[in-house]
Every structure is written in C-alpha cells, then in structure tokens.
Motif scaffolding. Sequence first.
Motif, PDB file in Angstrom:
ATOM      1  N   ARG A 272       7.283  12.612 -10.000  1.00 27.04           N
ATOM      2  CA  ARG A 272       6.122  13.443 -10.304  1.00 27.04           C
ATOM      3  C   ARG A 272       6.453  14.935 -10.269  1.00 27.04           C
ATOM      4  O   ARG A 272       7.282  15.389  -9.480  1.00 27.04           O
ATOM      5  CB  ARG A 272       5.014  13.184  -9.289  1.00 27.04           C
ATOM      6  N   ALA A 273       5.726  15.672 -11.119  1.00 27.10           N
ATOM      7  CA  ALA A 273       5.897  17.115 -11.175  1.00 27.10           C
ATOM      8  C   ALA A 273       4.958  17.808 -10.210  1.00 27.10           C
ATOM      9  O   ALA A 273       4.071  17.198  -9.619  1.00 27.10           O
ATOM     10  CB  ALA A 273       5.615  17.600 -12.600  1.00 27.10           C
TER      11      ALA A 273
ATOM     12  N   LYS B 161      -0.441  17.288  -5.259  1.00 22.80           N
ATOM     13  CA  LYS B 161      -0.651  16.375  -4.136  1.00 22.80           C
ATOM     14  C   LYS B 161       0.302  15.187  -4.191  1.00 22.80           C
ATOM     15  O   LYS B 161       0.464  14.472  -3.206  1.00 22.80           O
ATOM     16  CB  LYS B 161      -2.105  15.889  -4.137  1.00 22.80           C
ATOM     17  N   LEU B 162       0.913  14.953  -5.357  1.00 28.09           N
ATOM     18  CA  LEU B 162       1.872  13.860  -5.513  1.00 28.09           C
ATOM     19  C   LEU B 162       3.282  14.380  -5.769  1.00 28.09           C
ATOM     20  O   LEU B 162       4.181  13.595  -6.069  1.00 28.09           O
ATOM     21  CB  LEU B 162       1.447  12.950  -6.679  1.00 28.09           C
TER      22      LEU B 162
ATOM     23  N   TYR C 116      -6.993  13.634  -0.084  1.00 21.55           N
ATOM     24  CA  TYR C 116      -6.187  12.581  -0.708  1.00 21.55           C
ATOM     25  C   TYR C 116      -6.680  12.284  -2.116  1.00 21.55           C
ATOM     26  O   TYR C 116      -7.881  12.081  -2.338  1.00 21.55           O
ATOM     27  CB  TYR C 116      -6.224  11.316   0.146  1.00 21.55           C
ATOM     28  N   ILE C 117      -5.767  12.235  -3.067  1.00 20.49           N
ATOM     29  CA  ILE C 117      -6.136  12.125  -4.478  1.00 20.49           C
ATOM     30  C   ILE C 117      -6.820  10.791  -4.800  1.00 20.49           C
ATOM     31  O   ILE C 117      -7.637  10.696  -5.712  1.00 20.49           O
ATOM     32  CB  ILE C 117      -4.882  12.344  -5.372  1.00 20.49           C
ATOM     33  N   GLY C 118      -6.518   9.747  -4.023  1.00 20.19           N
ATOM     34  CA  GLY C 118      -7.148   8.451  -4.268  1.00 20.19           C
ATOM     35  C   GLY C 118      -8.637   8.445  -4.000  1.00 20.19           C
ATOM     36  O   GLY C 118      -9.375   7.625  -4.553  1.00 20.19           O
TER      37      GLY C 118
ATOM     38  N   ASN D  43      13.502   1.562  -2.830  1.00 21.20           N
ATOM     39  CA  ASN D  43      12.922   2.891  -3.063  1.00 21.20           C
ATOM     40  C   ASN D  43      11.415   2.941  -2.811  1.00 21.20           C
ATOM     41  O   ASN D  43      10.769   3.936  -3.163  1.00 21.20           O
ATOM     42  CB  ASN D  43      13.212   3.350  -4.499  1.00 21.20           C
ATOM     43  N   LEU D  44      10.868   1.915  -2.189  1.00 23.88           N
ATOM     44  CA  LEU D  44       9.431   1.895  -1.930  1.00 23.88           C
ATOM     45  C   LEU D  44       8.968   3.099  -1.117  1.00 23.88           C
ATOM     46  O   LEU D  44       7.855   3.609  -1.311  1.00 23.88           O
ATOM     47  CB  LEU D  44       9.033   0.600  -1.206  1.00 23.88           C
ATOM     48  N   HIS D  45       9.807   3.569  -0.193  1.00 29.01           N
ATOM     49  CA  HIS D  45       9.423   4.703   0.652  1.00 29.01           C
ATOM     50  C   HIS D  45       9.268   5.993  -0.141  1.00 29.01           C
ATOM     51  O   HIS D  45       8.644   6.950   0.341  1.00 29.01           O
ATOM     52  CB  HIS D  45      10.462   4.904   1.763  1.00 29.01           C
ATOM     53  N   ARG D  46       9.824   6.031  -1.350  1.00 28.24           N
ATOM     54  CA  ARG D  46       9.714   7.223  -2.193  1.00 28.24           C
ATOM     55  C   ARG D  46       8.531   7.162  -3.156  1.00 28.24           C
ATOM     56  O   ARG D  46       8.220   8.160  -3.815  1.00 28.24           O
ATOM     57  CB  ARG D  46      10.999   7.407  -3.010  1.00 28.24           C
TER      58      ARG D  46
END
Length: 230
Positions: free
Chosen positions: A92-93, A99-100, A169-171, A211-214
């Motif tokens: 993500r940029a 926020k991401l 939080y964006i969600g 890579n789930l933690h990322r």
Amino acid sequence: MSAKKKQEFTLGYKKGPELTKLLAELGCTKETPFVTGHEEEAMFEKIDDLFMGQRRSKTEADNDMRQAIGYMIPVVLNPVSKRVEQIFVYQRAAGSEAKLEGNYSIGVGGHVEGMDLVFDEGHRVLDAHETICKSSNREYSEEIDIPCNLKDVDYLGLIAETDDENHGYIGNTHIGFVYLMELEYAHTETKMKDPRYTSIGWMGVEELRSNLHRMEPWAKLVLDHILPEV
C-alpha cells in the motif's frame, strides 16, 4: 476525470441500528467480520434499501456512513480442486491510504463513485449490486495491469470489520465486497499501474502464510478463509 472530481461523491450505508441489525442477520458481527456463503444477488437484495450516496467530504467529516468498497483479488486456482495456488500481492501507498501505509494487500479496488451509478431501468431505483460490480470492474482496470486472460469472477463474501477501541480504524467506516478474479496463470509482468504502489509479485500458499504478519487486516481475514489447510 481528475482525481478531485472522482472523490466528490461516494456511496455506502448509513450507520445505525438498521445497518447493525441487517449485518447481524447476514452473520456479520464484531466476532465474525467476514461472512461467506450467501448467494450474491440475494445478499444484495437485503441491503439495497440502505444504500445511499453523499459527498465524500461530508462522509469523512461526519463519519456517519460506511463507504462501499470493492475488494477484487487476482488469483490462480488449481484447475481440479479450485483451491488457491497463487495470489498477487502489492504494498500500500501513503497519501489517501496513510492508515494502511506499508501494509501488504491482495485486494484491488476502491470507493464507489458517482460515475458508477446503475439504476433499475423500469423504476429508476438505484441498483446497489450492479453499481458495486461496475465500480469494482472500473477500479480493477484502472489499478492493475495483468497481461493474461481473466477466466472467471466469483463473489466471495462481505467484510464489515469494526474496532471500538480504535476510532480511526479504516474498517469502522467501510464495508468490503470481496471478489476472486480467477486468471489463466500468474503472469510475471503483472504490476500495479500507480507508481505509488510497490508490486511485490505472485505468492504461493506457503509464502502467503509466512507474510501474514505484513498483510492489512482485510487481507488477513480473507487469507484465513481461502488458503487451503495443510
């Protein structure tokens, strides 16, 4: 159309008891924020009446609407088992997605905008299903370059994640409609069109797990569901 004009109008669902009740009826709760198994058109029939639009600036200032987001996932499936073999990953940029920032993502898409509106031909009633599909296809073609044929598009599920302790939080302000974009094969020249995004590339099942933690929160929710069990 300029980026400024594209962001003038957005669509989604008014926050409140009606939306909470409807999501609960679909099985989407704080404990289970990602739900699958609903037939696509039947699901949209339930939420059509709450679909609304307003200026993006008002939405983000008042925080009174959960904006609709198409979340299109480029995948390669096993031709026999139809299980996931590879998924395209990017980073993500910053900027509007600060926020991401830095998170890995598997979903391509964005906000539903005024240009995406589709009305019922006979009654001039806004068709939420067709509007979100049109928006998702537009965003997909705008954001990613995949030099191989699209085999199929399958609706997967609905994400309505919340975090009461993190009001930023964006969600909390979005609802995601998740689709699998099945491709013929993992073309090595697949890349994001926007130079602000970093194209990580295609990952197999084990690499995705490692890579789930990322991954951003929505990507984790989806991967927990679609990655085949060991």
